[in-house]
Design a protein around this motif. Sequence first.
Motif, PDB file in Angstrom:
ATOM      1  N   PRO A  47       0.792  -1.234   0.000  1.00 20.47           N
ATOM      2  CA  PRO A  47       0.000   0.000   0.000  1.00 20.47           C
ATOM      3  C   PRO A  47       0.827   1.288   0.000  1.00 20.47           C
ATOM      4  O   PRO A  47       0.311   2.334  -0.382  1.00 20.47           O
ATOM      5  CB  PRO A  47      -0.832  -0.114   1.280  1.00 20.47           C
ATOM      6  CG  PRO A  47      -0.092  -1.062   2.146  1.00 20.47           C
ATOM      7  CD  PRO A  47       0.601  -2.012   1.216  1.00 20.47           C
ATOM      8  N   TYR A  48       2.093   1.207   0.382  1.00 15.45           N
ATOM      9  CA  TYR A  48       2.910   2.420   0.433  1.00 15.45           C
ATOM     10  C   TYR A  48       3.974   2.449  -0.665  1.00 15.45           C
ATOM     11  O   TYR A  48       4.867   3.293  -0.635  1.00 15.45           O
ATOM     12  CB  TYR A  48       3.531   2.591   1.826  1.00 15.45           C
ATOM     13  CG  TYR A  48       2.466   2.910   2.838  1.00 15.45           C
ATOM     14  CD1 TYR A  48       1.977   4.208   2.975  1.00 15.45           C
ATOM     15  CD2 TYR A  48       1.887   1.912   3.611  1.00 15.45           C
ATOM     16  CE1 TYR A  48       0.963   4.506   3.869  1.00 15.45           C
ATOM     17  CE2 TYR A  48       0.868   2.202   4.508  1.00 15.45           C
ATOM     18  CZ  TYR A  48       0.410   3.497   4.635  1.00 15.45           C
ATOM     19  OH  TYR A  48      -0.600   3.781   5.515  1.00 15.45           O
ATOM     20  N   GLY A  49       3.870   1.539  -1.627  1.00 14.93           N
ATOM     21  CA  GLY A  49       4.764   1.572  -2.783  1.00 14.93           C
ATOM     22  C   GLY A  49       6.230   1.344  -2.459  1.00 14.93           C
ATOM     23  O   GLY A  49       7.097   1.916  -3.117  1.00 14.93           O
ATOM     24  N   GLU A  50       6.503   0.498  -1.495  1.00 14.94           N
ATOM     25  CA  GLU A  50       7.888   0.213  -1.118  1.00 14.94           C
ATOM     26  C   GLU A  50       8.580  -0.612  -2.208  1.00 14.94           C
ATOM     27  O   GLU A  50       7.935  -1.375  -2.926  1.00 14.94           O
ATOM     28  CB  GLU A  50       7.914  -0.555   0.206  1.00 14.94           C
ATOM     29  CG  GLU A  50       7.276   0.234   1.338  1.00 14.94           C
ATOM     30  CD  GLU A  50       6.781  -0.636   2.482  1.00 14.94           C
ATOM     31  OE1 GLU A  50       6.774  -0.130   3.607  1.00 14.94           O
ATOM     32  OE2 GLU A  50       6.392  -1.784   2.250  1.00 14.94           O
ATOM     33  N   VAL A  51       9.876  -0.463  -2.318  1.00 14.45           N
ATOM     34  CA  VAL A  51      10.657  -1.235  -3.285  1.00 14.45           C
ATOM     35  C   VAL A  51      10.632  -2.696  -2.856  1.00 14.45           C
ATOM     36  O   VAL A  51      10.817  -3.010  -1.678  1.00 14.45           O
ATOM     37  CB  VAL A  51      12.109  -0.706  -3.352  1.00 14.45           C
ATOM     38  CG1 VAL A  51      12.951  -1.569  -4.264  1.00 14.45           C
ATOM     39  CG2 VAL A  51      12.114   0.744  -3.814  1.00 14.45           C
ATOM     40  N   ARG A  52      10.381  -3.587  -3.806  1.00 20.83           N
ATOM     41  CA  ARG A  52      10.314  -5.021  -3.530  1.00 20.83           C
ATOM     42  C   ARG A  52      11.357  -5.743  -4.374  1.00 20.83           C
ATOM     43  O   ARG A  52      11.562  -5.422  -5.548  1.00 20.83           O
ATOM     44  CB  ARG A  52       8.940  -5.591  -3.896  1.00 20.83           C
ATOM     45  CG  ARG A  52       7.788  -5.029  -3.098  1.00 20.83           C
ATOM     46  CD  ARG A  52       7.628  -5.817  -1.815  1.00 20.83           C
ATOM     47  NE  ARG A  52       6.311  -5.649  -1.246  1.00 20.83           N
ATOM     48  CZ  ARG A  52       6.072  -4.932  -0.162  1.00 20.83           C
ATOM     49  NH1 ARG A  52       7.049  -4.294   0.444  1.00 20.83           N
ATOM     50  NH2 ARG A  52       4.849  -4.845   0.309  1.00 20.83           N
ATOM     51  N   ASN A  53      11.964  -6.790  -3.782  1.00 18.29           N
ATOM     52  CA  ASN A  53      12.824  -7.665  -4.579  1.00 18.29           C
ATOM     53  C   ASN A  53      11.939  -8.747  -5.203  1.00 18.29           C
ATOM     54  O   ASN A  53      10.724  -8.781  -4.965  1.00 18.29           O
ATOM     55  CB  ASN A  53      13.971  -8.238  -3.735  1.00 18.29           C
ATOM     56  CG  ASN A  53      13.504  -9.146  -2.609  1.00 18.29           C
ATOM     57  OD1 ASN A  53      12.504  -9.862  -2.733  1.00 18.29           O
ATOM     58  ND2 ASN A  53      14.230  -9.139  -1.497  1.00 18.29           N
ATOM     59  N   ALA A  54      12.523  -9.627  -5.989  1.00 27.46           N
ATOM     60  CA  ALA A  54      11.748 -10.642  -6.716  1.00 27.46           C
ATOM     61  C   ALA A  54      10.994 -11.564  -5.766  1.00 27.46           C
ATOM     62  O   ALA A  54       9.830 -11.913  -6.011  1.00 27.46           O
ATOM     63  CB  ALA A  54      12.664 -11.440  -7.632  1.00 27.46           C
ATOM     64  N   PHE A  55      11.634 -11.972  -4.676  1.00 27.70           N
ATOM     65  CA  PHE A  55      10.981 -12.863  -3.711  1.00 27.70           C
ATOM     66  C   PHE A  55       9.769 -12.177  -3.081  1.00 27.70           C
ATOM     67  O   PHE A  55       8.681 -12.754  -3.009  1.00 27.70           O
ATOM     68  CB  PHE A  55      11.979 -13.289  -2.629  1.00 27.70           C
ATOM     69  CG  PHE A  55      11.366 -14.113  -1.539  1.00 27.70           C
ATOM     70  CD1 PHE A  55      11.009 -15.434  -1.769  1.00 27.70           C
ATOM     71  CD2 PHE A  55      11.137 -13.566  -0.283  1.00 27.70           C
ATOM     72  CE1 PHE A  55      10.429 -16.196  -0.763  1.00 27.70           C
ATOM     73  CE2 PHE A  55      10.559 -14.325   0.729  1.00 27.70           C
ATOM     74  CZ  PHE A  55      10.207 -15.643   0.493  1.00 27.70           C
TER      75      PHE A  55
END
Length: 140
Positions: A47-55
């Motif tokens: 919901p806050y658009g945080e950077v995500r890795n593939a996992f």
Amino acid sequence: MTREHPDWPIFIKSFNFLDYEVIQALGVFFIAKSINNPRYLVYIANPYGEVRNAFQSGLDQALLVESSNGAISRGYLPLLAAGARSERNCFVIVLRKPEQFVSDQASGKDSAIGRNCVQIPISIYWDGPDLHFLAPDVAG
């Protein structure tokens, strides 16, 4: 509560990919305890658009699919099948720190689904890398 209203659906609300195992375990718990209310997962991805890795993105996607399509082996029905049942005569379990959930609601990050349901008093939430389980305050 659920025994008194076995036809009321239970909505499990999650905002965090780290809830994946908790969500799966809750499904097994409900089955093991013969809590047969219709159950739905309401997953609000990132919901806050945080950077995500593939996992992390993979867990987000898995939970979105489980929310959308259901997971019969865990007792979750497809969310669209809930229809208007999410507006009243229902239960909700929120997997979020209570203060954060209030903030999510105020900022429009919370889904309207389950908003008017009776909240089952349980707090399971992440604070950084730590998973917290808080029992309801039965003293008052």
